[in-house]
Design a protein around this motif. Structure first.
Motif, short mmCIF file in Angstrom:
data_model
loop_
_atom_site.label_atom_id
_atom_site.label_comp_id
_atom_site.label_asym_id
_atom_site.label_seq_id
_atom_site.Cartn_x
_atom_site.Cartn_y
_atom_site.Cartn_z
N GLY A 108 57.00 19.41 31.00
CA GLY A 108 57.98 19.02 30.33
C GLY A 108 59.06 18.78 31.39
N LYS B 45 64.14 24.77 26.98
CA LYS B 45 62.98 25.32 26.20
C LYS B 45 61.85 25.44 27.23
N MET B 46 61.73 24.99 28.21
CA MET B 46 60.81 25.29 29.22
C MET B 46 60.94 26.35 29.79
N GLN C 61 51.06 20.45 18.44
CA GLN C 61 52.12 21.49 18.44
C GLN C 61 53.43 21.09 18.22
N SER D 244 61.76 29.07 27.95
CA SER D 244 61.55 30.08 26.76
C SER D 244 60.06 30.66 27.07
N GLU E 202 66.09 20.24 27.56
CA GLU E 202 64.57 20.52 27.80
C GLU E 202 64.04 21.63 28.66
N GLU F 45 58.73 31.14 24.07
CA GLU F 45 58.08 30.40 23.14
C GLU F 45 57.25 29.14 23.30
N ARG F 46 57.93 28.07 24.35
CA ARG F 46 57.45 26.99 24.85
C ARG F 46 56.32 27.31 25.67
N ARG F 47 56.45 28.31 26.58
CA ARG F 47 55.23 28.68 27.27
C ARG F 47 54.16 28.99 26.62
N LEU G 17 55.02 18.46 20.12
CA LEU G 17 55.69 17.90 21.34
C LEU G 17 55.52 16.62 21.26
#
Length: 336
Positions: free
Chosen positions: A294, A304-305, A245, A307, A301, A309-311, A247
């Motif tokens: 993360g 991002k965590m 993905q 959001s 970060e 989208e990241r989940r 990451l």
């Protein structure tokens, strides 16, 4: 491509293979075909094609001419839609270099994976750069993974929430997972850094701490787990899905600067570490893996965590890893 054409193509490909490799190719073909294969008698012919003692073209031609009427007669006498199940082949001995540790064939509707929510409401784990508890991050992600797995048919997925203070809660969650007779355990966490690396800042008028030095996911297993090889197999699948993905894994755990938090890196390509002493990995009776999704102490970060989208990326990756873990065909073959 019709089946008969496929058979002829395969026969040409394997004609020059050594017998040992031919067996592997045959298994691969069966793994990729549907469970029921009509006119499955092509497999013996495939082996004959590659025999070291194959007949000369002239003799082979005369042999075919002499046996063709008999073969036609037998073919006409048999039902048109004869079906042969793969189980009829019986066990196949593969070279040790080909075999990989693999999960037993599982039925998603009865396969039980326990999603352990790291930490508790009383012992919340790390505090993010913006003063959100790790437990809140863990619970939100674990619930989404549970939802995704159930949507994929893993109806027996269980969310494990534990109460109490830190160390006693570890033994409680181990006992609960063992009592659930789980087939697999995945413990969900979010990362921080040792206190000596923290810096101070102020967020929304409140003093807080951060460290932007490190970021990324990491996956842990214990070599003392009774199902270590299977734990490592699942850990690799999870880590590869994270990497696929886009990451990056957290590299700091292999560095001396981490002090007592330093751990052996088992795979430098995917970010799988061993954490042998961790109770939730060592004391559970089923294959067990811990995912640090993360860093929430890294200010960028953390956003991002937080959001959707990241989940979604992480929950989809975990679901794909579980499905692959339960699919036995992929593990039959090693490099040819």
């Amino acid at each position: 491509m019709r089946r008969c054409e496929l058979i002829r193509v395969l026969g040409g490909i394997v004609a020059g293979l050594r017998p040992r490799r031919l067996a592997v190719v045959a298994i691969a073909v069966f793994a990729l075909l549907p469970i029921e294969v009509s006119d499955a008698g092509w497999l013996p012919d495939l082996f004959k094609t590659s025999s070291k003692h194959a007949k000369s073209p002239k003799r082979a031609k005369s042999a075919r001419q002499s046996t063709r009427p008999a073969k036609l007669a037998r073919h006409r006498a048999q039902p048109k839609h004869r079906a042969t199940r793969l189980a009829a082949l019986g066990p196949v001995a593969l070279p040790p270099s080909v075999l990989k540790p693999a999960a037993a064939r599982c039925d998603p509707s009865t396969f039980r994976i326990v999603l352990d929510v790291g930490h508790t409401a009383e012992s919340e784990g790390a505090i993010s750069a913006r003063n959100v508890t790790e437990f809140a991050f863990n619970l939100r992600l674990a619930r989404l993974i549970e939802e995704r797995l159930k949507a994929e048919g893993f109806a027996e997925t269980r969310l494990l929430l534990t109460e109490g203070r830190a160390r006693p809660s570890l033994f409680k969650r181990v006992a609960a997972a063992n009592n659930l007779h789980a087939d697999l355990l995945l413990s969900i966490h979010h990362d921080s850094v040792p206190n000596k690396m923290l810096e101070e800042w102020e967020f929304e008028g409140k003093k807080s701490h951060f460290s932007d030095r490190f970021s990324g996911y990491s996956v842990f297993v214990s070599r003392d787990n009774p199902e270590f090889k299977t734990s490592l197999l699942f850990a690799e699948l999870v880590a590869r899905e994270m990497k696929a993905q886009g990451l990056q894994y957290a590299e700091q755990y292999s560095q001396a600067i981490m002090g007592r938090y330093q751990h052996p890196l088992l795979n430098k390509e995917t970010g799988v570490y061993s954490y042998d002493e961790l109770i939730v990995l060592r004391k559970t009776s089923m294959p067990s893996v811990l995912l640090e999704a993360g860093s929430i102490i890294n200010r960028d970060e953390e956003l991002k965590m937080d959001s959707p989208e990241r989940r979604n990326i992480i929950s989809s990756g975990v679901a794909s890893a579980v499905k692959e873990f339960c699919e036995p065909r992929w593990a039959l073959l090693g490099p040819l």
